[in-house]
Write a protein that holds these residues in place. Structure first.
Motif, PDB file in Angstrom:
ATOM      1  N   TYR A   1      11.510 -24.917   2.406  1.00  0.00           N
ATOM      2  CA  TYR A   1      10.763 -25.345   3.591  1.00  0.00           C
ATOM      3  C   TYR A   1      11.082 -26.789   4.003  1.00  0.00           C
ATOM      4  CZ  TYR A   1       7.288 -25.731   7.160  1.00  0.00           C
ATOM      5  OH  TYR A   1       6.687 -25.914   8.371  1.00  0.00           O
ATOM      6  N   ALA A   2      11.413 -27.614   3.004  1.00  0.00           N
ATOM      7  CA  ALA A   2      11.798 -28.985   3.360  1.00  0.00           C
ATOM      8  C   ALA A   2      13.055 -28.972   4.238  1.00  0.00           C
ATOM      9  CB  ALA A   2      12.047 -29.797   2.091  1.00  0.00           C
ATOM     10  N   ARG A   3      13.925 -28.030   3.956  1.00  0.00           N
ATOM     11  CA  ARG A   3      15.146 -27.888   4.767  1.00  0.00           C
ATOM     12  C   ARG A   3      14.773 -27.411   6.189  1.00  0.00           C
ATOM     13  NH1 ARG A   3      20.138 -29.191   5.924  1.00  0.00           N
ATOM     14  NH2 ARG A   3      21.421 -27.498   6.670  1.00  0.00           N
TER      15      ARG A   3
ATOM     16  N   GLY B   1       6.436 -21.195   9.689  1.00  0.00           N
ATOM     17  CA  GLY B   1       5.832 -22.439   9.211  1.00  0.00           C
ATOM     18  C   GLY B   1       4.585 -22.904   9.919  1.00  0.00           C
TER      19      GLY B   1
ATOM     20  N   ARG C   1      12.019 -28.089   7.696  1.00  0.00           N
ATOM     21  CA  ARG C   1      11.493 -29.285   8.367  1.00  0.00           C
ATOM     22  C   ARG C   1      12.624 -30.162   8.891  1.00  0.00           C
ATOM     23  NH1 ARG C   1       6.954 -31.220   4.125  1.00  0.00           N
ATOM     24  NH2 ARG C   1       5.114 -30.471   5.208  1.00  0.00           N
ATOM     25  N   LYS C   2      13.607 -30.363   8.014  1.00  0.00           N
ATOM     26  CA  LYS C   2      14.728 -31.237   8.397  1.00  0.00           C
ATOM     27  C   LYS C   2      15.447 -30.671   9.624  1.00  0.00           C
ATOM     28  CE  LYS C   2      19.220 -32.641   6.505  1.00  0.00           C
ATOM     29  NZ  LYS C   2      19.290 -34.017   6.982  1.00  0.00           N
TER      30      LYS C   2
ATOM     31  N   ALA D   1       1.285 -31.546  19.395  1.00  0.00           N
ATOM     32  CA  ALA D   1       2.023 -31.309  18.151  1.00  0.00           C
ATOM     33  C   ALA D   1       3.104 -30.243  18.306  1.00  0.00           C
ATOM     34  CB  ALA D   1       1.047 -30.903  17.049  1.00  0.00           C
TER      35      ALA D   1
ATOM     36  N   PRO E   1       9.466 -35.587  21.471  1.00  0.00           N
ATOM     37  CA  PRO E   1       9.969 -34.978  20.254  1.00  0.00           C
ATOM     38  C   PRO E   1       8.823 -34.595  19.324  1.00  0.00           C
ATOM     39  CG  PRO E   1      10.050 -37.342  20.044  1.00  0.00           C
ATOM     40  CD  PRO E   1       9.447 -37.049  21.395  1.00  0.00           C
ATOM     41  N   GLY E   2       9.101 -33.651  18.475  1.00  0.00           N
ATOM     42  CA  GLY E   2       8.116 -33.229  17.497  1.00  0.00           C
ATOM     43  C   GLY E   2       8.799 -32.922  16.195  1.00  0.00           C
ATOM     44  N   GLY E   3       8.152 -32.183  15.369  1.00  0.00           N
ATOM     45  CA  GLY E   3       8.712 -31.915  14.049  1.00  0.00           C
ATOM     46  C   GLY E   3       9.241 -30.504  13.925  1.00  0.00           C
ATOM     47  N   GLY E   4       9.189 -29.988  12.713  1.00  0.00           N
ATOM     48  CA  GLY E   4       9.799 -28.700  12.410  1.00  0.00           C
ATOM     49  C   GLY E   4       9.077 -27.514  12.998  1.00  0.00           C
ATOM     50  N   LEU E   5       7.889 -27.734  13.538  1.00  0.00           N
ATOM     51  CA  LEU E   5       7.141 -26.605  14.089  1.00  0.00           C
ATOM     52  C   LEU E   5       7.387 -26.441  15.576  1.00  0.00           C
ATOM     53  CD1 LEU E   5       3.779 -27.072  12.216  1.00  0.00           C
ATOM     54  CD2 LEU E   5       5.748 -25.700  11.604  1.00  0.00           C
TER      55      LEU E   5
ATOM     56  N   LYS F   1       0.029 -49.342   7.379  1.00  0.00           N
ATOM     57  CA  LYS F   1       1.427 -48.925   7.374  1.00  0.00           C
ATOM     58  C   LYS F   1       1.659 -47.736   6.448  1.00  0.00           C
ATOM     59  CE  LYS F   1       5.934 -51.096   6.779  1.00  0.00           C
ATOM     60  NZ  LYS F   1       6.630 -52.224   6.171  1.00  0.00           N
TER      61      LYS F   1
ATOM     62  N   ARG G   1      -7.319 -26.964  15.808  1.00  0.00           N
ATOM     63  CA  ARG G   1      -7.521 -28.335  16.257  1.00  0.00           C
ATOM     64  C   ARG G   1      -7.744 -28.331  17.760  1.00  0.00           C
ATOM     65  NH1 ARG G   1      -1.957 -30.579  14.050  1.00  0.00           N
ATOM     66  NH2 ARG G   1      -2.200 -28.921  12.568  1.00  0.00           N
TER      67      ARG G   1
ATOM     68  N   ARG H   1      13.254 -31.097  12.629  1.00  0.00           N
ATOM     69  CA  ARG H   1      13.182 -32.489  13.070  1.00  0.00           C
ATOM     70  C   ARG H   1      14.463 -32.886  13.795  1.00  0.00           C
ATOM     71  NH1 ARG H   1      11.251 -34.581   8.375  1.00  0.00           N
ATOM     72  NH2 ARG H   1       9.165 -34.122   9.118  1.00  0.00           N
TER      73      ARG H   1
END
Lengths: 309, 547
Positions: free
Chosen positions: B425-427, B443, B429-430, B457, B462-466, B136, B449, B433
């Protein structure tokens, strides 16, 4: 005296409470730790799960009261970044390093500032006074992080006499302590100079001289004892500065103390650790000022706290 | 009395100076001068690196612990240090999968001993380490792909991973940057996680000695199963944040390897240091056209954005002089250009023709830009023609702010309306997201990969900030790719996707980066590592001593 102490303790608790509100509010204003700690491609659902687990999805006032309730029991929460570590445990782990460095910085500051300040007053307008002014100007003007990097380059890279960074033996402490204490040297020296000048004009100093007391004794014993009151008060401020200054100095010198911990925690928005660091700094600062106030009474016989005050 | 008075008045500054000088001299006399020089042990190599997210012995607790644990812990698969290809030289000697890639079987090396006498490495250790890695609290990248397996020890030296859905890239999860490392089950049974915290047992060329804040110590293991003996008996890894301090450590001889920021690398070279570089790109940098959430079911697609128009996307790409940026941003080298983020040789769908077409179709060409803008009726045809460029400081990427300012200047010179938006950068990401990021984002700086992993990715919802490009065609083809197990068909699918994304100008490809470290040539003569791990480093046992 007891009444005064009780009053100061209550005052300190109120201060701590106010600090807890400020640090709790400010850390929340800086953003959500989930955004800083989760990987870029974490989905919103994952973020929601983590927020729930960390209790960040509850209303702010609920979070705050839970924080206070736990804090009173000595529990400042678990680190969000350092898995398995308690916030207070992290601070306790790093605190000795900061106290060691800070203590050494205070000793260095005092050893340099007090003699120069006294000499500058005794030789007002002379060589020492000019030297003292120069030290004060440089001390106040030079940023500690810049001084730290310059010290590293001169004494570690070019002359290779001190290690560049890290915590180890006595030699590891010298440069960070100087960088940390340099600003305090300037302030303490000027304060000592002005209070010594004031004292030197007093009648009892003239009387001592007339009685033939050796000049060194007049200055370093009779004058300095009374002149030390103002600098002593300033020590409370110095201790506060030493802690806040540790954030920069410990980063430059890779000194593993609470300052470096604070930087790492702030970057990760690790609220519990940031709160623990700031509250610890506040407690140390408050206790130091309390001790200074008590010492005040012992140093100056004119100052007495009694129940009537 | 008179004499006494006179003598006291003679207490002149020189006496104070003498006193202070004596105190200082006595203090300095207590210092073990030359200690730093004495500390330089010819058997020890010291590497100073940027601190990982978390200083811990628990690999699954952070995303980037390879540089502090990879000296001792190993994954199932070993990489070739030059080509980066998985080989049978590691803990797993061979592997096989069923036709639909749902069942993978690994044959383990016999006779491998854990450090500190915790016994032989067996399949039970793999099962145990898998459970740790997918727990977890695990945040290792790609853990969602690793999860979902039934892992069974078929015998002492054979372990089987069974998934319900195909895992065509499972090898990457055991040997790529999101690697699963192998811990000793016997140690865990005896000491629990606290045992790992105190002194974990690995199977690598170095064994753990100690950890304190900012420092990890390792020592060479005699009789490693590979037969290879590292040149250095001791390996110390120091974590330092401040770049100038790292350079100072290198120049003062306290460290022999330093992951200097690129802006300080020229100073190190001038001072006589040299560099070691990964043999493969370890990071790729793209700018992302964020906000194109344009699958048909998504109502957040903003068709009024200038870069919704493919001509604008092409024009932005062609307005950027990448060669000039390379010279300005990376004067010490170590960087090159790439045609597409997912275009890595050896990857599924790799298409060499795209690299050949890159200059003609993405290259700097202001005349073409003007034509494209005219065709797209820019700026008059857009409600808000401004191109917002995110400027954000990024960890270990000191060039990003300058890079964004350069892109801004290129856009202005080419006739675009642009603006810089400063964001934490955290902003970023938010906002990403929450799918509210309608800007050009710097970013995407990530290790190469496998194609499918990257597609999942960066181009699926859905994905993240990228998240950048999303449309029905891309989504359906990625889904098909994920569910295709025939390797030839997969390659065809991936190639079609690569071409489509290339022709749609869905990103702004910039640079291929290699992990580069400064080394002291008097102590270290070289270091071969492929650059495929999360931190870029690897193969610490291949650090070569100068003498």
């Amino acid at each position: 005296m007891q009444r005064y102490l009780l009053y100061r303790v209550v005052q300190s608790l109120v201060t701590l409470l106010a600090i807890s509100v400020i640090i709790f509010g400010l850390s929340r204003l800086s953003g959500n730790p989930v955004d800083a700690l989760l990987p870029d491609n974490a989905a919103p659902q994952e973020a929601a799960v983590v927020m729930h687990e960390w209790g960040l999805d509850r209303p702010l006032h609920v979070q705050y009261f839970a924080f206070i309730r736990n804090a009173v029991q000595g529990n400042l929460g678990n680190s969000l970044k350092w898995s398995g570590e308690t916030a207070l445990g992290m601070v306790w782990q790093r605190l000795p390093a900061t106290l060691q460095l800070g203590g050494f910085a205070i000793i260095i500051s005092t050893l340099i500032a007090i003699p120069i300040g006294v000499l500058a007053a005794v030789h007002k307008g002379g060589l020492f006074d000019s030297f003292g002014k120069m030290v004060a100007l440089l001390g106040q003007a030079v940023p500690p992080f810049w001084l730290g990097i310059v010290l590293i380059w001169v004494f570690a890279v070019y002359w290779n006499v001190f290690p560049t960074s890290g915590r180890g033996g006595f030699e590891h402490m010298v440069m960070p302590a100087i960088a940390m204490g340099w600003y305090q040297v300037a302030a303490l020296m000027r304060l000592t100079r002005s209070s010594t000048l004031e004292v030197l004009d007093n009648e009892y100093i003239k009387l001592a001289r007339l009685k033939g007391v050796p000049e060194w004794r007049v200055i370093w014993v009779h004058a300095l004892r009374n002149a030390a009151i103002a600098p002593l008060t300033y020590f409370g401020v110095i201790i506060g500065y030493i802690f806040t200054g540790s954030v920069v100095i410990e980063t430059v010198f890779a000194w593993p103390g609470t300052g470096l911990l604070a930087i790492e925690a702030i970057r990760a928005r690790d609220y519990p650790v940031v709160q623990a660091v700031v509250l610890t700094f506040a407690v140390v600062f408050i206790i130091a000022n309390l001790i200074v106030d008590i010492l005040y009474a012992f140093v100056d016989p004119r100052i007495r706290y009694n129940d009537n005050e | 009395m008179t004499m006494k008075y006179i003598s006291s008045r003679l207490w002149r500054p020189c006496r104070y100076v003498a006193f202070v000088a004596t105190v200082i001299a006595l203090t300095l006399a207590t210092i073990p001068w030359g200690a730093t020089a004495l500390a330089q042990n010819s058997d020890r190599v010291v590497a100073v690196v940027t601190p990982p997210g978390l200083e811990t012995n628990r690999f699954w607790a952070a995303t980037s612990l390879w540089q502090s644990l990879g000296q001792s812990l190993e994954g199932l698969l070993e990489h070739d240090p030059i080509t980066g290809e998985y080989n049978g030289d590691g803990l797993a000697t061979s592997w096989e999968h069923n036709d639909d890639f749902t069942v993978w079987t690994f044959n383990l090396r016999k006779g491998v001993q854990f450090h500190f006498g915790y016994g032989e490495f067996t399949a039970d250790d793999v099962v145990h380490s898998y459970n740790l890695g997918v727990g977890k609290s695990s945040v290792i990248p790609g853990v969602d792909q690793l999860r979902g397996a039934e892992v069974v020890a078929l015998d002492k030296y054979t372990v089987r991973f069974s998934y319900k859905k195909p895992r065509t890239n499972l090898l990457y999860l055991h040997g790529g940057h999101s690697i699963m490392l192998i811990y000793s089950k016997k140690q865990f049974d005896k000491e629990g996680l606290e045992g790992y915290d105190r002194r974990f047992a690995g199977t690598g060329h170095y064994q753990f000695v100690s950890r304190e804040p900012g420092r990890v110590m390792y020592e060479r293991v005699d009789g490693h199963y590979s037969g290879m003996v590292p040149d250095f008996k001791e390996l110390e890894v120091r974590f330092v944040t401040e770049p100038a301090t790292k350079l100072a450590m290198l120049l003062a001889g306290e460290a022999h390897i330093a992951d200097l920021s690129r802006e300080l690398m020229p100073d190190a070279l001038t001072a006589g240091m040299t560099t070691a570089q990964s043999t493969l790109p370890s990071i790729q940098t793209d700018l992302v056209f964020n906000g194109l959430y344009c699958e048909s079911h998504d109502d957040r697609c903003r068709k009024d954005l200038p870069w919704y128009d493919v001509r604008i996307r092409e024009a932005i790409n062609r307005a950027i002089n990448r060669e000039e940026m390379l010279k300005v941003l990376f004067p010490s080298g170590g960087y090159g250009l790439h045609a597409r983020y997912t275009m890595v040789k050896g990857n599924e769908g790799y298409d060499a023709t795209l690299e050949a077409r890159f200059q003609a179709e993405y290259g700097y060409d202001l005349e073409k830009v003007k034509q494209l803008l005219k065709d797209a009726n820019y700026p008059d045809g857009f409600k808000d023609p401004t191109i917002p460029l995110i400027l954000t400081p990024m960890s270990a990427m000191p060039e990003v702010p300058l890079q964004q300012q350069m892109v801004y200047q290129y856009l202005i010179q080419a006739g675009f309306k642009a603006k810089i938006v400063e964001l934490d950068y955290a902003r970023v990401r938010k906002m990403g997201r929450e799918r509210e990021l309608y800007m050009i984002n710097p970013g995407r700086n990530a290790p190469p990969r496998p194609t499918e992993v990257a597609f999942r990715a960066f181009y699926t919802n859905p994905g993240g900030g990228l998240q950048g490009w999303e449309d029905d065609w891309t989504a359906s083809h990625i889904e098909t790719l994920i569910n295709t197990v025939d390797l030839v068909s997969r390659d065809k699918q991936a190639r079609a996707l690569q071409n489509y994304l290339f022709e749609q100008y869905v990103d702004i490809p910039l640079f291929d980066g290699y992990t580069q470290v400064a080394i002291n040539p008097k102590v270290v003569s070289g270091w071969n590592f492929p650059g495929v791990t999360s931190a870029g480093y690897g193969h610490w046992h291949l650090i070569k001593a100068a003498n």
